[in-house]
Design a protein around this motif. Structure first.
Motif, PDB file in Angstrom:
ATOM      1  N   ILE A 157       0.807  -1.143   0.107  1.00 12.11           N
ATOM      2  CA  ILE A 157      -0.095  -0.044  -0.002  1.00 12.11           C
ATOM      3  C   ILE A 157       0.611   1.282  -0.040  1.00 12.11           C
ATOM      4  O   ILE A 157       0.623   2.190  -0.630  1.00 12.11           O
ATOM      5  N   ASP A 158       1.935   1.292   0.597  1.00  8.36           N
ATOM      6  CA  ASP A 158       2.805   2.358   0.911  1.00  8.36           C
ATOM      7  C   ASP A 158       3.536   2.317  -0.570  1.00  8.36           C
ATOM      8  O   ASP A 158       3.740   3.803  -0.992  1.00  8.36           O
ATOM      9  N   LYS A 159       3.540   1.403  -1.347  1.00  3.46           N
ATOM     10  CA  LYS A 159       4.028   1.794  -2.794  1.00  3.46           C
ATOM     11  C   LYS A 159       3.104   2.063  -3.756  1.00  3.46           C
ATOM     12  O   LYS A 159       3.295   2.198  -5.011  1.00  3.46           O
ATOM     13  N   GLY A 160       1.953   2.316  -3.547  1.00  2.00           N
ATOM     14  CA  GLY A 160       0.771   2.777  -4.221  1.00  2.00           C
ATOM     15  C   GLY A 160      -0.338   1.909  -4.615  1.00  2.00           C
ATOM     16  O   GLY A 160      -1.094   2.171  -5.424  1.00  2.00           O
ATOM     17  N   ALA A 161      -0.374   0.472  -4.030  1.00  2.18           N
ATOM     18  CA  ALA A 161      -1.324  -0.451  -4.408  1.00  2.18           C
ATOM     19  C   ALA A 161      -2.638   0.036  -3.867  1.00  2.18           C
ATOM     20  O   ALA A 161      -2.696   0.386  -2.584  1.00  2.18           O
ATOM     21  N   ASP A 162      -3.706  -0.076  -4.568  1.00  2.00           N
ATOM     22  CA  ASP A 162      -5.109   0.305  -4.192  1.00  2.00           C
ATOM     23  C   ASP A 162      -6.048  -1.045  -3.965  1.00  2.00           C
ATOM     24  O   ASP A 162      -7.044  -0.771  -3.485  1.00  2.00           O
ATOM     25  N   ILE A 163      -5.674  -2.217  -4.515  1.00  5.62           N
ATOM     26  CA  ILE A 163      -6.241  -3.295  -4.335  1.00  5.62           C
ATOM     27  C   ILE A 163      -5.160  -4.334  -4.104  1.00  5.62           C
ATOM     28  O   ILE A 163      -4.107  -4.611  -4.687  1.00  5.62           O
ATOM     29  N   LEU A 164      -5.822  -5.266  -3.081  1.00  7.23           N
ATOM     30  CA  LEU A 164      -4.723  -6.338  -2.677  1.00  7.23           C
ATOM     31  C   LEU A 164      -5.338  -7.819  -3.069  1.00  7.23           C
ATOM     32  O   LEU A 164      -6.523  -7.947  -2.531  1.00  7.23           O
ATOM     33  N   TYR A 165      -4.384  -8.751  -3.145  1.00 10.22           N
ATOM     34  CA  TYR A 165      -5.125  -9.972  -3.484  1.00 10.22           C
ATOM     35  C   TYR A 165      -4.763 -10.613  -2.346  1.00 10.22           C
ATOM     36  O   TYR A 165      -3.712 -10.967  -2.058  1.00 10.22           O
ATOM     37  N   ALA A 166      -5.655 -11.007  -1.426  1.00 10.04           N
ATOM     38  CA  ALA A 166      -5.514 -11.639  -0.234  1.00 10.04           C
ATOM     39  C   ALA A 166      -5.461 -13.166  -0.175  1.00 10.04           C
ATOM     40  O   ALA A 166      -6.358 -14.151   0.053  1.00 10.04           O
ATOM     41  N   GLU A 167      -4.485 -13.608  -0.694  1.00  4.57           N
ATOM     42  CA  GLU A 167      -4.172 -15.261  -0.774  1.00  4.57           C
ATOM     43  C   GLU A 167      -4.147 -15.817   0.674  1.00  4.57           C
ATOM     44  O   GLU A 167      -4.308 -16.937   0.994  1.00  4.57           O
TER      45      GLU A 167
END
Length: 330
Positions: free
Chosen positions: A205-215
């Motif tokens: 998130i700190d690097k800019g991700a606004d969606i996370l794939y929660a494996e």
């Protein structure tokens, strides 16, 4: 003819053909044991546990299980359940393949159905896996259409084929909708370490991700705390994260478990690959309902997702299986 004599005769004939047809047990409750290396709350194992409890509730089986079994102790527990007369033993042996297969050879009258990266082993060792790459592709399409930053973070346990293929399918689906999307991929080296997964997600998130794939568990917690979105895997966690989890690729273990139970009861259990029963056409996997995101996902995006879903079910589109380790693209 006595049961023991039928067992001996059936075993002798089947072994001569390279397959084991176990004795029919239609009139009795099947004794089933589960052996898990993680807690039953963990996503992957929870689906096996759920399907076995459903069979138990229907009165078809007696079900006992051991959880948090260390790899070093797995063989002992397998032998213990085998000696106790459990007719079907189910678990996951990715880290203990050799030991598990050794036990199966020593107890040819017992049916084993194991999550495994390997092939079936005659006469009585069947394998399965969560081949849910089809709904994973669909969730990737949703993520690709929903990201605003074109940055998606992906947190996995270990880069094994069973995880890799789902991540690749997700990435392929996202790229179909959004060719500009970039991925950051991290493996935490654990199947159950929510705090570590959460920290990995924070870094993305700190690097800019606004969606996370929660494996892994813990990723959606990070997304929730930072006001980002997440895609679930294996189970539907939207009830716990109604403003965070858009959709999930669901694994339904019932088709696999129910087939194994029926085969043992009918005396027809043999060494085979049950992987296909995790696919969408067998209802072994599916795209979850959008639920709280029903009005938040653009209609034109969902039209594309539904069209792809239909193409998969009609056999007109095949999701590519890529077992290689996925890499970050940024």
């Amino acid at each position: 003819m006595t049961l023991s004599r039928r067992l001996l005769l059936g075993t002798s004939l089947a072994l001569s053909a390279g397959l084991l047809h176990l004795p029919a047990l239609a009139q009795a409750k099947l004794k089933v044991a589960g052996i898990y290396t993680v807690p039953v709350e963990q996503q992957w194992v929870s689906r096996i546990h759920k399907a076995l409890n459903a069979a138990k509730d229907r009165g078809e089986i007696e079900y006992v299980f051991s959880e948090n079994v260390a790899n070093a102790d797995y063989e002992r527990v397998m032998r213990q359940y085998s000696e106790a007369g459990h007719q079907l033993i189910i678990g996951e042996v990715f880290g203990v393949e050799a030991a598990a297969r050794r036990v199966a050879r020593d107890y040819p009258k017992t049916a084993y159905l194991m999550g495994s990266s390997g092939k079936p082993q005659a006469p009585n060792f069947s394998v399965f896996d969560n081949y849910i790459q089809e709904p994973a592709y669909l969730t990737g399409m949703i993520a690709g259409g929903m990201t605003k930053t074109n940055q998606i973070g992906m947190v996995g346990g270990y880069p094994i084929p069973e995880v890799n293929r789902l991540m690749h399918a997700f990435m392929d689906g996202a790229r179909e909708i959004n060719p500009k999307v970039q991925f950051t991929v991290t493996f935490i080296g654990s199947w159950f370490d929510p705090p570590k997964a959460k920290e990995a997600a924070f870094a993305m998130i700190d690097k800019g991700a606004d969606i996370l794939y929660a494996e892994r568990f813990g990723v959606s917690d990070a997304a929730k705390e930072r006001g980002k979105l997440a895609i679930g895997n294996v189970i539907d966690t939207q009830p716990q994260y109604p403003d965070t989890v858009i959709a999930s690729a669901l694994w339904n273990m019932e088709p696999t478990v129910d087939r194994a139970i029926a085969q043992v009861k009918a005396g027809k259990f043999t060494a085979e690959d049950y992987g296909q029963y995790s696919m969408m056409k067998y209802k072994g996997s599916e795209l979850s309902k959008l639920g709280t995101f029903e009005s938040k996902v653009p209609a034109d995006l969902m039209a594309k997702v539904r069209a792809k879903e239909k193409a998969i079910l009609d056999g007109k589109f095949t999701v590519k299986v890529n077992d290689s380790e996925p890499k970050s693209t940024r």
